[in-house]
Design a protein around this motif. Structure first.
Motif, short mmCIF file in Angstrom:
data_model
loop_
_atom_site.label_atom_id
_atom_site.label_comp_id
_atom_site.label_asym_id
_atom_site.label_seq_id
_atom_site.Cartn_x
_atom_site.Cartn_y
_atom_site.Cartn_z
N HIS A 43 0.79 -1.18 0.07
CA HIS A 43 0.01 0.07 0.03
C HIS A 43 1.11 1.06 0.02
O HIS A 43 1.92 1.42 0.58
N LYS A 44 0.40 2.27 -0.80
CA LYS A 44 0.94 3.63 -0.59
C LYS A 44 -0.01 4.53 -0.32
O LYS A 44 -1.14 4.56 -0.98
N ASN A 45 0.41 5.42 0.55
CA ASN A 45 -0.77 6.46 0.90
C ASN A 45 -2.14 5.79 1.27
O ASN A 45 -3.12 6.43 0.95
N GLY A 46 -2.19 4.65 1.96
CA GLY A 46 -3.25 4.17 2.30
C GLY A 46 -4.28 3.60 1.05
O GLY A 46 -5.26 2.81 1.48
N ARG A 47 -3.56 3.20 -0.10
CA ARG A 47 -4.21 2.66 -1.16
C ARG A 47 -3.47 1.57 -1.60
O ARG A 47 -2.05 1.58 -1.79
N PHE A 48 -3.79 0.43 -2.23
CA PHE A 48 -3.20 -0.62 -2.98
C PHE A 48 -2.56 -0.21 -3.99
O PHE A 48 -2.95 0.58 -5.04
N SER A 49 -1.22 -0.22 -4.18
CA SER A 49 -0.29 0.18 -5.19
C SER A 49 -0.23 -0.72 -6.15
O SER A 49 0.40 -0.16 -7.31
N GLU A 103 4.52 -1.26 6.10
CA GLU A 103 2.94 -1.58 6.32
C GLU A 103 2.95 -1.39 7.72
O GLU A 103 1.91 -0.77 8.17
N ASP A 146 3.20 2.42 8.65
CA ASP A 146 1.67 3.07 7.97
C ASP A 146 0.51 2.74 9.06
O ASP A 146 -0.04 3.59 9.56
N ARG A 195 -5.01 4.81 6.12
CA ARG A 195 -4.46 3.52 6.37
C ARG A 195 -4.48 3.47 7.94
O ARG A 195 -4.94 2.34 8.32
N ARG A 239 -8.18 2.10 8.95
CA ARG A 239 -8.09 0.75 8.67
C ARG A 239 -7.55 -0.05 9.50
O ARG A 239 -7.97 -1.18 10.01
#
Length: 198
Positions: A29-35, A81, A84, A92, A95
């Motif tokens: 993940h990057k910035n809370g989103r799947f990369s 991870e 984050d 992130r 979540r």
């Protein structure tokens, strides 16, 4: 053990790897989103050779790239991870917090499942990891795959549900160089996992 780094824009990754012994998959993940990237840990180095043959192929309508990877890259991704989850991006963190709340509110039966163990870890290493608790070798069950090799998971039976709940403080701590995740489990899940490896 073999390690891959995969660039794929969907979770169809697991379909591609159905013929290999999957040990772990870490979606990056990057910035809370799947990369769109994932690290895949395979049971045998030869399986990496098989998986790398899928490089630059399509999976459905998606184009994928498959690379060999080094353990340090995988460990760094795990550390990112965790970082984050402990204070990275707000999305992130929210979540991760709800995930932790789920672990905290889970009913404890006295059994914990460990994930991420070094393949060389023995019962004595796990006893040392939980040195503040009264464990015996008989209370530790390292799961094996169908070939009799460790899967990187284990189950630990604690003297009481309160002890297993207290042991959750060790969640995301390291054993050797590996980051260990803990999950509340049950006797039924333990029995099923142990019988699969026989």
């Amino acid at each position: 053990m073999g390690l891959l780094r995969v660039r794929v824009l969907c979770i169809m990754l697991l379909r591609m790897l159905t013929l290999v012994n999957l040990v772990d998959v870490l979606f990056v993940h990057k910035n809370g989103r799947f990369s769109g990237e994932a690290f895949v840990v395979l049971g045998y180095p030869l399986q990496v050779d098989f998986a790398v043959q899928r490089n630059r192929q399509n999976m459905g309508r998606r184009y994928i790239e498959v690379f060999r990877s080094k353990r340090q890259e995988y460990y760094k991704a795990i550390a990112n991870e965790v970082s984050d989850a402990r204070g990275g991006s707000p999305r992130r963190s929210a979540r991760a917090k709800s995930y932790d709340d789920g672990k905290d509110s889970a009913q404890h039966t006295g059994v914990l499942r460990l994930r991420g163990l070094p393949f060389s870890a023995g019962k004595d290493d796990i006893m040392d990891f939980f040195k503040d608790f009264m464990l015996t070798e008989d209370s530790i069950h390292i799961t094996l795959n169908m070939d009799g090799r460790p899967t990187g998971e284990a189950f630990v039976e604690f003297p009481s549900p309160d002890d297993s709940k207290a042991a959750m403080e060790k969640d995301r701590m390291t054993l050797g160089s590996r980051y260990i995740e803990l999950f509340p489990s049950s006797q039924e899940e333990l029995d099923e996992a142990v019988s699969r490896g026989r």
